[in-house]
Design an enzyme around this catalytic site. Structure first.
Site, PDB file in Angstrom:
ATOM      1  CB  VAL A   1      14.176  19.806 -68.075  1.00  0.00           C
ATOM      2  CG1 VAL A   1      13.237  19.173 -67.548  1.00  0.00           C
ATOM      3  CG2 VAL A   1      16.037  18.371 -68.594  1.00  0.00           C
TER       4      VAL A   1
ATOM      5  CB  ALA B   1      11.296  24.300 -71.108  1.00  0.00           C
ATOM      6  CE  LYS B   2      17.337  28.677 -67.406  1.00  0.00           C
ATOM      7  NZ  LYS B   2      16.287  29.939 -66.115  1.00  0.00           N
ATOM      8  N   GLY B   3      17.156  25.474 -70.845  1.00  0.00           N
ATOM      9  CA  GLY B   3      18.301  24.313 -71.355  1.00  0.00           C
ATOM     10  C   GLY B   3      19.558  24.809 -70.705  1.00  0.00           C
TER      11      GLY B   3
ATOM     12  CG  ASP C   1      19.810  31.620 -66.930  1.00  0.00           C
ATOM     13  OD1 ASP C   1      18.675  31.565 -66.886  1.00  0.00           O
ATOM     14  OD2 ASP C   1      20.561  30.559 -66.536  1.00  0.00           O
TER      15      ASP C   1
END
Ligand code: NAD
Length: 425
Positions: free
Chosen positions: A70, A115-117, A156
């Site tokens: 995202v 953002a992050k995934g 992460d």
């Protein structure tokens, strides 16, 4: 007769991670007087990618995982944020984490968006070869939206420098060797000195800024860590270097307590060997739910979201919470902590050390030049201290908590960039 199961979902007293971020955004946007239509632009993710990650595992079967990336807001620069491998990963969680990154990069003033995934896989159940296959398969599905000027992933929960090395290698197959496409890489592959410890180090810089405000002297401080992983264990080791004493720690395997102090270095080495916390000689195992109630000066939540909530916040017995994890405190719990007089340094600034040193890694990669660790740590300290002081000054002048002030500052900076670019008039 047994009662029929209701088709109505049970009412939820607490917000999800995404609702939690929405909650803090709404309060800040309201205080800033941002128009509804402008707020909608700011809070809506720019792009959400959901992909199938089918992987043939050692059992001979194809397992289909879901992968997400995202990209929340890119007004201030390329999208930036970690990749999480955990069974609970879903679009809601990734969205929340992506949005937090947008405000976080703005609060600490580094030129990135958010953002992050993630992939809904449990890495602890995979062999190293399977983990590599999942990592490469995911990268192949999202590679088109990534790149050093577009979107730069990092580690992460459930991912580490080795996973970043595989991602960089896979990206290189499409685009040629591009170390700046991902941060948190191993030192041997153009990673930055200081990156692995950076989030924990940032937490400790924040503690040092907050300590005098709650009459704490680092060398006389006791602390507890929830989630003795990357962030938690580094924060603990660096707190210990200041003379502070860790009285309790937990991870997914359980929790331990020892009033006289648990050696954080020894515990980190013990965990690295694959042992559980409770197997460390000389400590008392406690039920995991008791960790929050351990009497100490500082609590460092460094596990997952929502772990301090309406059901347990009342048990917290510390003066200061420094949020290493993302969204560890629900809004209901935040109110309870506020009523109890607990000072909270919020995630959106407290755990920014990782992305700051990721920024340094990217800068070094783009210049094909390496800084030594002292330079990295000194620069990190300057940025974290400046962020704390700016947020604290704002909270002081507006009479709000640090969390509200931090969100306001971050949103204001993103709004300014969006207006300057002409996204918003
Ligand atoms: P990690 O996987 O290294 O560590 C997470 C730790 O939490 C592990 O020790 C795990 O066993 C523990 N844990 C899991 N469930 C638990 C439970 N129910 N009770 C207690 N402990 C539990 O992950 P990490 O990279 O250290 O990330 C931790 C948190 O910090 C996450 O919220 C992450 O989003 C946030 N964060 C990480 C970074 C980074 O640079 N790694 C940066 C900013 C924020």
């Amino acid at each position: 007769m047994a009662a029929m199961a209701s088709s109505e979902p049970a009412p939820r007293a607490e917000l999800t991670d995404y609702e939690t971020v929405r909650h803090w955004f709404a309060i800040a946007a309201d205080r800033l007087g941002i128009r509804d239509d402008v707020a909608a632009v700011l809070r809506t993710p720019y792009r959400e990618v959901r992909v199938q990650v089918p992987v043939k595992l050692a059992d001979g079967r194809i397992h289909v995982f879901s992968g997400y990336r995202v990209q929340h807001n890119g007004a201030r620069g390329p999208y930036k944020g970690g990749i999480r491998f955990h069974p609970s990963v879903d679009l809601d969680e990734v969205r929340a984490l992506a949005e937090l990154m947008t405000w976080k990069t703005a609060i600490v003033g580094i030129p990135y968006g958010g953002a992050k995934g993630g992939v809904d896989v449990d890495p602890s159940r995979l062999s190293p070869r399977e983990l590599q296959t999942v990592s490469r398969s995911f990268l192949n599905k999202v590679e088109k939206v990534l790149g050093p000027t577009r979107d730069i992933p990092a580690p992460d929960v459930g991912t580490n420098a080795q996973v970043m090395a595989w991602l960089m290698d896979e990206y290189g197959k499409h685009h040629g060797h591009t170390p700046a496409c991902v941060t948190g890489k191993p030192i041997a592959l153009e990673g930055s000195y200081g990156r692995e410890a950076a989030t924990g180090r940032g937490v400790v810089f924040m503690f040092r800024e907050a300590a005098p405000l709650v009459d704490l002297i680092p060398a006389e401080t006791s602390f507890a860590v929830q989630g003795f992983g990357n962030v938690g264990s580094w924060a603990a080791r660096l707190m210990q270097q200041l003379g502070a004493r860790m009285v309790a720690a937990s991870d997914a395997s359980g929790a331990i307590h020892h009033e006289a102090g648990i050696d954080a270095e020894r515990l980190a080495a013990h965990v690295a060997e694959g042992a559980t916390l409770a197997e460390l000689p000389g400590v008392e195992p406690i039920p995991p739910e008791d960790l929050l109630g351990v009497e100490c000066d500082v609590l460092i939540p460094a596990a997952l979201g929502g772990m301090i909530n309406a059901d347990n916040a009342d048990r917290v017995r510390c003066k200061l919470v420094v949020e290493g994890a993302n969204s560890p405190t629900t809004p209901a719990a935040d109110r309870i902590l506020g009523d109890k007089g607990v000072f909270v340094v919020p995630d959106v600034m407290a755990n920014a050390g990782g992305v700051v040193v990721s920024y340094f890694e990217w800068v070094q990669n783009l210049q094909h030049f390496r800084w030594d660790e002292r330079e990295v740590n000194d620069r990190l300290g300057r940025i974290m201290r400046k962020a704390f002081r700016e947020v604290h000054a704002r909270s002081h002048s507006t009479g709000t908590a640090l969390r509200e002030a931090a969100f306001e500052l971050g949103i204001e900076r993103v709004l300014e960039a969006a207006i300057l670019r002409g996204y918003i008039e």
